[in-house]
Write an enzyme that holds these catalytic residues in place. Structure first.
Site, PDB file in Angstrom:
ATOM      1  N   SER A  19       6.346  12.098  -4.154  1.00 23.13           N
ATOM      2  CA  SER A  19       4.284  12.173  -4.459  1.00 23.13           C
ATOM      3  C   SER A  19       3.822  12.783  -3.074  1.00 23.13           C
ATOM      4  O   SER A  19       3.693  12.817  -2.132  1.00 23.13           O
ATOM      5  CB  SER A  19       4.150  10.691  -4.938  1.00 23.13           C
ATOM      6  OG  SER A  19       2.713  11.094  -5.022  1.00 23.13           O
ATOM      7  N   HIS A  30      -4.031  -1.547  -6.894  1.00 25.50           N
ATOM      8  CA  HIS A  30      -3.429  -0.411  -6.732  1.00 25.50           C
ATOM      9  C   HIS A  30      -4.623   0.344  -7.076  1.00 25.50           C
ATOM     10  O   HIS A  30      -5.219   0.040  -8.390  1.00 25.50           O
ATOM     11  CB  HIS A  30      -1.869  -0.382  -7.754  1.00 25.50           C
ATOM     12  CG  HIS A  30      -2.716  -1.021  -9.131  1.00 25.50           C
ATOM     13  ND1 HIS A  30      -2.072  -2.908  -8.922  1.00 25.50           N
ATOM     14  CD2 HIS A  30      -2.940  -1.303 -10.000  1.00 25.50           C
ATOM     15  CE1 HIS A  30      -2.574  -3.096 -10.285  1.00 25.50           C
ATOM     16  NE2 HIS A  30      -3.206  -2.074 -10.597  1.00 25.50           N
ATOM     17  N   GLY A  58     -10.560  -3.224   2.187  1.00 23.59           N
ATOM     18  CA  GLY A  58     -11.620  -1.891   2.339  1.00 23.59           C
ATOM     19  C   GLY A  58     -11.481  -2.046   3.446  1.00 23.59           C
ATOM     20  O   GLY A  58     -11.586  -0.638   4.751  1.00 23.59           O
ATOM     21  N   ASP A  78       0.669  -1.488  -0.016  1.00 31.37           N
ATOM     22  CA  ASP A  78       0.271   0.347  -0.231  1.00 31.37           C
ATOM     23  C   ASP A  78       0.502   1.568  -0.300  1.00 31.37           C
ATOM     24  O   ASP A  78       0.212   2.379   0.653  1.00 31.37           O
ATOM     25  CB  ASP A  78      -0.867   0.350   1.393  1.00 31.37           C
ATOM     26  CG  ASP A  78      -1.469  -0.871   1.491  1.00 31.37           C
ATOM     27  OD1 ASP A  78      -2.757  -1.537   0.041  1.00 31.37           O
ATOM     28  OD2 ASP A  78      -1.749  -1.808   2.329  1.00 31.37           O
ATOM     29  N   THR A 124      -7.179  -1.086  -0.440  1.00 27.77           N
ATOM     30  CA  THR A 124      -8.249  -1.622  -1.728  1.00 27.77           C
ATOM     31  C   THR A 124      -8.879  -2.466  -2.166  1.00 27.77           C
ATOM     32  O   THR A 124      -9.642  -2.922  -2.600  1.00 27.77           O
ATOM     33  CB  THR A 124      -7.321  -1.050  -3.406  1.00 27.77           C
ATOM     34  OG1 THR A 124      -6.231   0.001  -2.726  1.00 27.77           O
ATOM     35  CG2 THR A 124      -7.543  -1.217  -4.830  1.00 27.77           C
TER      36      THR A 124
END
EC number: 6.3.4.4
Length: 447
Positions: free
Chosen positions: A412, A41, A301, A13, A298
């Site tokens: 990022s 992803h 949940g 993740d 993803t």
């Protein structure tokens, strides 16, 4: 030409989907080498969110070939759903190819996965319940069903009749579950086979042909280093090898063709499921990281466990994978914090430990030793160069690079493609030498 592996440097993740999507612009081929629908992803393109589990991130580029390699385990129903989702948004799937030697997840795998996890009680692993472990177990036991078997109806009928009868004994006698009807399963999977037939190839040969033509190939890892079956926090691991070496095995290519290995790590740490997590935060800051980072799996949940950045496992990931550079994601999640802690070592039974302990009980006893850095308390989401970053944020990145002994090539600052700082060319940059070998500390880049 460059052949590049992208792997997760933590517990999965980490944002590999976005990084792979970014790098796919320069790739002729993207290869998924291991894992199954237990990995997911998320990619955001022009406000549209795509959540994929099996199909490589490069599928969103029309000229990029995408390979689901032999080391993966494929759930045909989920794969067909992903194909339909992409096609519904006008995304072409004609450049997708599936390895004929990949193994197939069957209904009994999912049933056994959930039943086994429930039976473990307090010793549960925290699996996704998607049948991944049992699929890989059958592969090792040499009774697995492969994609090539789906393509041959007679072989499939013969193998499934025997295997389902064998599994039904376990379902009935051990778990008191209803047995499966072999003919119903066979009919279902023969239907899947016809829909998937156009995509099936000898993937190793196709990848090798691309290598000979000097194409740019990106090998996309799933999950993360600390979930590796051999090198992770065993037994709280996955059933495959997400490390860089696993990309070669799961793709059917040799290690000498790899040019660079990129590790992706969050600016903090998360983990899903059970297992030790030394830097885990249970209070207000942990909740803030979870909320700002939208930390929900993803695939399942489930809320991810959140904690401070762990430099010990970071250095371990650099060593195990031979990382050439790093991509640090979600730096913006830390924007509101007044101060930020980074784990630089552990205290284990009264002694200082600078390296990751392979014994799970020892790892569970590790207490983090922190260094505290000042936060920046201003938004970084619109920064596009290092010079745009507030000085404390830049210093934080420098600290991580020196701690992990690897340069940072990408930063990022959000989910979108444009919320990114490219520090150095991550694909064609220099090969990493053994940092600190010459006595010089590493900075953000190799310069």
């Amino acid at each position: 030409m460059a052949n590049v592996i992208v792997i997760g440097a933590q517990w999965g993740d980490e944002g590999k989907g976005k990084i792979t999507d970014l790098l796919s612009r320069s790739a002729d081929m993207v290869v998924r080498s291991q894992g199954g629908v237990n990995a997911g992803h998320t990619i955001v393109v022009q406000g549209q969110t795509f959540k994929l589990h099996l199909i490589p991130s490069g599928i969103l580029y029309p000229d990029t070939e995408c390979i689901i390699g032999s080391g993966t385990v494929i759930d045909p129903k989920v794969l067909l759903q992903e194909l339909a989702q992409l096609q519904g948004f006008g995304v072409s799937t004609e450049n997708l190819f599936i390895s004929q030697t990949a193994h197939v997840t069957m209904p009994y795998h999912r049933l056994l996965d959930k039943a086994s996890e429930e039976r473990r009680g307090k010793r549960k692993i925290g699996t996704t319940g998607r049948g991944i472990g049992p699929t890989y177990a059958d592969k090792s036991e040499r009774i697995g069903i492969r994609v090539v078997d789906l393509m041959n109806p007679d072989d499939l009928r013969e193998k499934l009749e025997w295997t389902i009868n064998y599994k039904n004994v376990i379902l009935d006698k051990l778990y008191n579950l209803e047995p499966l009807d072999p003919q119903s399963v066979i009919s279902e999977y023969l239907e899947y086979a016809e829909q998937l037939r156009p995509y099936v190839v000898d993937s190793s040969l196709k990848i090798y042909d691309a290598i000979k033509k000097r194409k740019n190939i990106l090998f996309e890892g799933a999950q993360g280093t600390l979930l590796d079956l051999d090198h992770g926090t065993y037994p709280y691991v996955t059933s495959s090898n997400p490390i860089a070496g696993g990309a070669c095995v799961g793709s059917g290519i040799g290690p000498t063709v790899i040019d660079r290995v990129i590790g992706v790590a969050k600016a903090y740490t998360t983990r899903v499921g059970e297992g030790p997590f030394p830097t885990e935060l249970h209070g207000e800051i942990g909740e803030l990281l979870g909320d700002r980072g939208a930390e929900f799996g993803t695939t399942t949940g489930r809320a991810r466990r959140c904690g401070w950045f762990d430099g010990v496992i970071g250095r371990y990931a650099v060593r195990i994978n031979g990382l050439d550079c790093l991509a640090i994601t979600k730096l913006d999640v830390l924007d509101e914090l007044k101060e930020i802690k980074v784990c630089v070592a552990y205290e284990l039974d009264g002694k200082i430990c600078h390296d990751f302990p392979s014994n799970a009980s020892e790892f569970a006893r590790c207490q983090p030793i922190y260094e505290t850095l000042p936060g920046w308390q201003t938004s970084t989401s619109d920064c596009r160069t290092l010079d745009d970053l507030p000085k404390p944020a830049l210093n934080y990145l420098k600290f991580l690079a020196e701690l992990m002994e690897a340069p940072i090539a990408i930063v990022s600052l959000g989910a979108s493609r444009d919320q990114t700082i490219i520090v150095e060319d991550p694909i064609h940059g220099p090969k990493r030498a053994l940092l600190h070998a010459n006595g010089e500390p590493v900075s953000i880049t190799n310069d």
